[in-house]
Design a protein around this motif. Structure first.
Motif, mmCIF file in Angstrom:
data_model
loop_
_atom_site.group_PDB
_atom_site.id
_atom_site.type_symbol
_atom_site.label_atom_id
_atom_site.label_comp_id
_atom_site.label_asym_id
_atom_site.label_seq_id
_atom_site.Cartn_x
_atom_site.Cartn_y
_atom_site.Cartn_z
ATOM 1 N N SER A 407 -21.894 -13.828 2.797
ATOM 2 C CA SER A 407 -22.384 -13.675 4.185
ATOM 3 C C SER A 407 -23.885 -13.925 4.306
ATOM 4 C CB SER A 407 -22.058 -12.274 4.701
ATOM 5 O OG SER A 407 -22.717 -11.282 3.914
ATOM 6 N N ASP A 411 -25.926 -14.416 7.800
ATOM 7 C CA ASP A 411 -26.901 -13.413 8.231
ATOM 8 C C ASP A 411 -28.245 -14.052 8.549
ATOM 9 O OD1 ASP A 411 -25.037 -11.433 7.894
ATOM 10 O OD2 ASP A 411 -25.713 -10.848 5.886
ATOM 11 N N ILE A 414 -28.341 -16.007 12.186
ATOM 12 C CA ILE A 414 -27.731 -15.237 13.264
ATOM 13 C C ILE A 414 -28.085 -15.772 14.648
ATOM 14 C CG2 ILE A 414 -29.614 -13.554 13.454
ATOM 15 C CD1 ILE A 414 -25.857 -12.775 13.536
ATOM 16 N N TYR A 426 -19.232 -18.089 15.433
ATOM 17 C CA TYR A 426 -19.391 -16.863 14.619
ATOM 18 C C TYR A 426 -18.048 -16.454 13.985
ATOM 19 C CZ TYR A 426 -20.314 -11.947 13.479
ATOM 20 O OH TYR A 426 -20.426 -10.743 12.840
ATOM 21 N N HIS A 430 -17.098 -16.171 10.154
ATOM 22 C CA HIS A 430 -16.636 -14.833 9.735
ATOM 23 C C HIS A 430 -15.286 -14.927 9.036
ATOM 24 C CE1 HIS A 430 -14.734 -10.878 10.264
ATOM 25 N NE2 HIS A 430 -15.971 -10.364 10.244
ATOM 26 N N PHE A 454 -17.024 -3.538 5.324
ATOM 27 C CA PHE A 454 -17.792 -4.723 5.694
ATOM 28 C C PHE A 454 -17.506 -5.108 7.149
ATOM 29 C CE2 PHE A 454 -17.881 -9.383 6.152
ATOM 30 C CZ PHE A 454 -19.211 -9.647 5.847
ATOM 31 N N ASP A 457 -19.081 -2.659 9.483
ATOM 32 C CA ASP A 457 -20.522 -2.875 9.574
ATOM 33 C C ASP A 457 -20.851 -4.077 10.461
ATOM 34 O OD1 ASP A 457 -20.863 -0.744 7.891
ATOM 35 O OD2 ASP A 457 -21.195 -1.960 6.082
ATOM 36 N N LYS A 458 -19.966 -5.065 10.467
ATOM 37 C CA LYS A 458 -20.190 -6.280 11.262
ATOM 38 C C LYS A 458 -19.709 -6.116 12.706
ATOM 39 C CE LYS A 458 -21.982 -9.185 8.266
ATOM 40 N NZ LYS A 458 -23.305 -9.817 8.514
ATOM 41 N N SER A 459 -19.047 -4.997 12.996
ATOM 42 C CA SER A 459 -18.413 -4.824 14.301
ATOM 43 C C SER A 459 -19.410 -4.864 15.449
ATOM 44 C CB SER A 459 -17.653 -3.497 14.332
ATOM 45 O OG SER A 459 -17.023 -3.311 15.570
ATOM 46 N N GLU A 461 -22.416 -6.148 15.488
ATOM 47 C CA GLU A 461 -22.993 -7.490 15.545
ATOM 48 C C GLU A 461 -22.038 -8.447 16.254
ATOM 49 O OE1 GLU A 461 -25.083 -9.557 12.038
ATOM 50 O OE2 GLU A 461 -23.037 -10.400 12.042
ATOM 51 N N SER A 462 -20.773 -8.374 15.887
ATOM 52 C CA SER A 462 -19.762 -9.243 16.476
ATOM 53 C C SER A 462 -19.613 -8.979 17.965
ATOM 54 C CB SER A 462 -18.427 -9.021 15.762
ATOM 55 O OG SER A 462 -17.390 -9.714 16.410
#
Length: 605
Positions: A407, A411, A414, A426, A430, A454, A457-459, A461-462
């Motif tokens: 990733s 990152d 972004i 994205y 992903h 993981f 943690d990306k939720s 951001e998504s």
């Protein structure tokens, strides 16, 4: 061992062990056959021991009237006929040494020889007459010098009923024998000569009782008896150089008897055993010697049961340590491969656990309440828990590093997702990261759990990128949000399934492991019961033969007393067997119950 060394030192009437000899025994892992020779000083005991060692010299031979051997000397040599066994020869200080003048000290030397031996050789000169029998006075004192059990009826023990089971075979060697082996003109064997010399007289007078007492003691304590009569090896003028003479210079008849004697000792002397029929290694013999000598030095009476229990405690702890070491060594190969999946780890665990249990069972004995087996189980359980944690940690570390690497580019870029249509880009990146992650082999037991974290943690951001994408309608955003939520739930389910599979395999391991423990322990108990019964049966056969001999010789009253004694022994043995069986069944039930406890996730305790 190239030459004999002092095992028990006798300095000014005080006995103590020699550390160097004990250290040697502690390093001796083979089973041992222990042969001791006792007898009056200056009767040629050391020559017999050198002969058994198949050496011309070793144990000191004396040509003067002074005793050469002080204390107890030991020579360990490979057994000539039993592979992977050691023949331990013990040459004792001559009894009745006028320079020593301490009969109590002689009695302790004699007692130690009995306690340590599987075969006891009593060496004397001339003939087996009343004087020779009476000089074996220490036999009369054995019940005062040795205890079989720590708490027992003294009167019962005085009858010798318990001693027979644990005492060595008895061999009487008569040196410089000049008589003809015949009775009433009929030729007899050396064994018949010995038995005739041990015949009891009828009557109850003090004189007859004094005559019968040492003979009764020998017959009772040593039902397995053998005799060898040796002619003089050479002329009196040559006796002073006996140790330097070639075998060919010795008389032919002497050499024949000596060879026959050695063959008998090599073939008939059994391995040294203790209460329960357990065979000893050199290391265990070292523990026994130390315990007995220290007990005597404190002014106490040596007790077979206490000595064996003390030795068992040491040996069983060593068995725990050995079993754990076997397990740890067995897990080293798979440890080097961490992280591994739960199946690979479990198979290695079960295999190593089985090997560890077998190593423990092979070495342990008299673990009557399962204390030391439980200790091994707990030790293995603790080590297993640590290994499983290390494997989890290794899996987590590898998976996190993999995702971080996959990733990294995403990152760093972004900002490229903040444009219209950026959320689709994205999601493609992903999904590609997740696909590459799943394709990576050997991630271990935390693969799904780490991926779940993981995604969580990306939720945020998504979701931020989704809401910022102006190309998507409100309805499309709602659809994408629900789609992402479904993927997260599916991953959460995959992580739970991963944990469930690990838990199920762990429970299966515990169940299979405990079944093996119970099976091994049951087999060990059965083996020890059989050993004890075989030991008892040998004793019973000898006592019954002794009773039969008394009947044939017309000693009806003594034979009847012995018959009653035999019946009492049989009853007591049955009671002990029943009690042991009940205790063992209770222990197995306890272990089974501990297996069934739902909170018992790692141990039998």
């Amino acid at each position: 061992m190239d030459s004999p060394m002092c095992l028990v030192k006798n300095a000014d009437g005080e006995l103590c062990v020699e550390p160097e000899a004990i250290d040697y025994l502690m390093g001796l892992k083979q089973k041992v056959v222990v042969v001791s020779v006792v007898g009056l000083y200056r009767t040629g005991k050391s020559y017999l021991m050198n002969k058994l060692a198949q050496k011309r010299s070793g144990f000191a031979l004396g040509a003067t009237i002074q005793s050469k051997t002080k204390g107890i000397w030991m020579w360990c040599v490979p057994h000539p006929e039993k592979t992977d066994h050691t023949l331990v020869l013990l040459d004792t200080e001559g009894l009745g040494d006028v320079e020593k003048g301490d009969s109590k000290n002689d009695a302790w030397i004699f007692s130690l020889a009995i306690l340590l031996s599987s075969t006891l050789v009593y060496n004397s000169r001339g003939t087996i007459d009343n004087d020779a029998v009476e000089k074996l006075q220490y036999v009369n004192e054995l019940t005062e010098m040795i205890k079989v059990k720590s708490s027992t009826d003294n009167e019962e023990e005085g009858e010798g009923t318990q001693f027979v089971q644990f005492f060595p075979n008895f061999v009487w060697t008569v040196r410089d024998f000049t008589l003809k082996l015949e009775i009433d003109g009929r030729e007899i064997t050396p064994d018949q000569y010995l038995e005739n010399s041990l015949q009891l007289k009828k009557g109850t007078s003090k004189k007859i009782n004094d005559y019968n007492l040492p003979r009764e003691c020998i017959r009772n304590f040593f039902p397995s008896r053998k005799c060898f009569v040796f002619p003089s090896p050479t002329t009196p003028d040559n006796m002073h150089r006996l140790d330097s003479m070639d075998e060919a210079e010795l008389s032919e008849r002497f050499r024949e008897v000596a060879d026959t004697f050695c063959r008998f000792i090599f073939q008939e002397s059994r391995m040294k055993t203790v209460i329960g029929g357990h065979t000893l290694t050199g290391e265990m013999l070292g523990h026994l010697v130390t315990t007995y000598v220290e007990t005597i030095a404190k002014g106490n009476v040596p007790c077979l049961e206490n000595a064996v229990l003390a030795m068992a405690k040491i040996e069983n702890q060593a068995a725990v340590d050995e079993g754990l070491a076997v397990y740890q060594n067995g897990m080293e190969d798979v440890k080097a491969l961490f992280p591994v999946d739960i199946n690979q780890l479990s198979e290695n665990h079960l295999r190593s656990e089985t090997q560890a249990t077998q190593a423990f069972m092979k070495r342990s004995f008299k673990d009557d309440n399962g204390e030391f087996l439980k200790a091994l189980v707990e030790a293995i359980s603790n080590h297993t828990a640590d290994l499983f944690k290390q494997n989890k940690d290794a899996s987590e570390k590898k998976c996190k590093a993999l995702l971080e690497n996959l990733s990294a580019q995403m990152d760093q870029g972004i900002k490229e997702y903040t444009i219209p249509g950026g959320y689709g880009l994205y999601c493609n990146h992903h999904d590609n990261i997740v696909a590459q992650y799943r394709a990576e082999p050997n991630k271990g037991v935390r693969a799904e759990e780490v991926l779940e974290q993981f995604l969580k943690d990306k939720s945020a951001e998504s979701n931020s990128i989704l809401q910022a994408d102006k190309q998507l309608t409100k309805k499309e955003k709602k659809f994408q949000a629900e789609k992402k939520k479904t993927a997260e739930l599916e991953q959460e389910k995959a992580a739970l399934n991963e944990q469930k599979a690990e838990m199920e395999r762990t429970i299966e391991n515990i169940g299979r492991g405990q079944e093996k423990y119970l099976k091994e322990m049951k087999e060990k108990m059965e083996e020890e019961r059989n050993q004890q019964q075989q030991e008892f049966n040998r004793t019973l056969d000898r006592r019954m033969q002794e009773q039969k001999d008394l009947l044939e010789k017309g000693h009806k009253e003594k034979a009847e007393l012995m018959r009653q004694e035999i019946e009492e022994i049989k009853k007591k043995n049955q009671l002990e067997r029943d009690a042991n069986t009940r205790n063992q069944e209770a222990l197995l039930d306890e272990l089974k119950c501990s297996k069934a406890k739902p909170d018992n996730s790692c141990t039998l305790l």
